[in-house]
Scaffold this active site. Sequence first.
Site, short mmCIF file in Angstrom:
data_model
loop_
_atom_site.label_atom_id
_atom_site.label_comp_id
_atom_site.label_asym_id
_atom_site.label_seq_id
_atom_site.Cartn_x
_atom_site.Cartn_y
_atom_site.Cartn_z
N LYS A 1 57.30 -4.90 27.80
CA LYS A 1 56.71 -3.77 28.53
C LYS A 1 55.23 -3.75 28.26
O LYS A 1 54.78 -4.15 27.18
CB LYS A 1 57.32 -2.45 28.06
CG LYS A 1 57.15 -1.33 29.05
CD LYS A 1 58.15 -1.49 30.15
CE LYS A 1 58.23 -0.30 31.06
NZ LYS A 1 59.50 -0.32 31.80
N1 GLU Z 1 59.64 -1.09 35.36
C1 GLU Z 1 60.97 -1.32 35.83
C2 GLU Z 1 61.98 -1.00 34.75
O1 GLU Z 1 61.72 -0.26 33.83
C3 GLU Z 1 61.16 -2.69 36.44
C4 GLU Z 1 60.91 -3.85 35.53
C5 GLU Z 1 60.94 -5.18 36.24
O2 GLU Z 1 61.26 -5.25 37.41
O3 GLU Z 1 60.61 -6.17 35.59
O4 GLU Z 1 63.12 -1.41 34.81
#
Ligand code: GLU
Length: 424
Positions: A114
């Site tokens: 993240k």
């Molecule tokens: N930000 C989204 C999540 O928390 C998508 C992450 C992604 O598609 O890599 O799942």
Amino acid sequence: MGYIEPAPIKDKENPFESMMSRFRIAAQHLGLDDEVYDVLKSPTRQVIVSLPVTMDDGSIKVFEGYRVVHSTILGPSKGGVRYDMDVNIDEVKALAAWMTWKCAVVDIPYGGAKGGIRCNPREMSPGEIERLTRAYTQEMHEVFGPDRDIPAPDMGTGPREMAWLMDEFSRARGMTINSVVTGKPLVLGGSLGRTEATGRGVMITALAAMERLKINPYQAKIAIQGFGNVGSWAARLLEERGASITAISDLSGAYVNEKGINIDDAIAYRDKNNGSLEGFAGVAKITNEELIELDVDVLVPAAKEDVIHSRNAAKVKARLIVEGANGPTSAKADSIVNDAGIMAVPDILANAGGVTVSYFEWVQNRLGYKWTGERVNRRSDRIIKTAFNNVYRVSQEYNVSLRIAAYIVAIDKVAKTYKYRGGF
Ligand code: GLU
């Protein structure tokens, strides 16, 4: 087995601790080795950068950016980049670990990561956001890569930011590499179905859980907290399946209509009104806190962490919670919710539709091919339904909540893979 003792959780819950306390319970059920436990609790890599950006008035402002890679055991790490004033290293660490579990629960070949930048994108011009995004990408271009770490949108970011990120990364490498990031605009190699994918997964898991609880969608009242991408798509798709969305909310407050809110009207209003529901007609206004306590069948928190906490959990009247957001229920609230007999479809399952279609986007980019929207939806629905059934079965087998069952499924998969791969 040092890990069995839950660490003390302070009143304002630390999201990483919240994640760890569920991890510990699942690890205990699985009888996980101390060695594997230690590997999985420690993020592989944590990068903090400072980003000097020229603002429109000529001044230079320095922002702080983060990327935490929690694990690459299952494959390249995957996870969004968040632009928000509350971004901090503990939050990003927790969100990165949740991505590892999320990808494992839906069985896609990714680890978890993240990123985030502490900023308020609502107060910045598009030019300022573009420079910030490019500066962040420059600093992180050794971390990112299609086989290494693949960012995506999260709170405060969308296709526009992903396009800048893809472009800046491609410049640094001297060629176009679109598979480095997902959630791109369609013309840049984005996938059909990606925009609505997270909300769609929320709808699919909500319907699957409602079936188990014998809640008829045509008679169901649903409250949705958060009306961004996830909340508004979940609302629209659940309304299409016959449910009545009786409350929605955003930063400006919560809006209720017992007879059901017309979601298309609400979305059109929000889009015309600078992204805000403030002033939306035909509804009564309450607070976001009051929304959590509404007398509805299903509650969908689709905004931020810790909105269901130890002080309001006992007041939740819904029979089912479906977590569109990451970490909306604090660890302390878990047992209160469970004891009240409320079913909670956990974040790492309920909102996994987004990363699932991100995976499809990456696959299409690498194939140099485009799938139809119908194929994307059919395949992602199948993955989410299979994951739900699997988690449900494990919850019965171990006699645990769906949340702990989802962690058991995820940790078991990552731990087994780790055992095969081995360490130093
Ligand atoms: N930000 C989204 C999540 O928390 C998508 C992450 C992604 O598609 O890599 O799942």
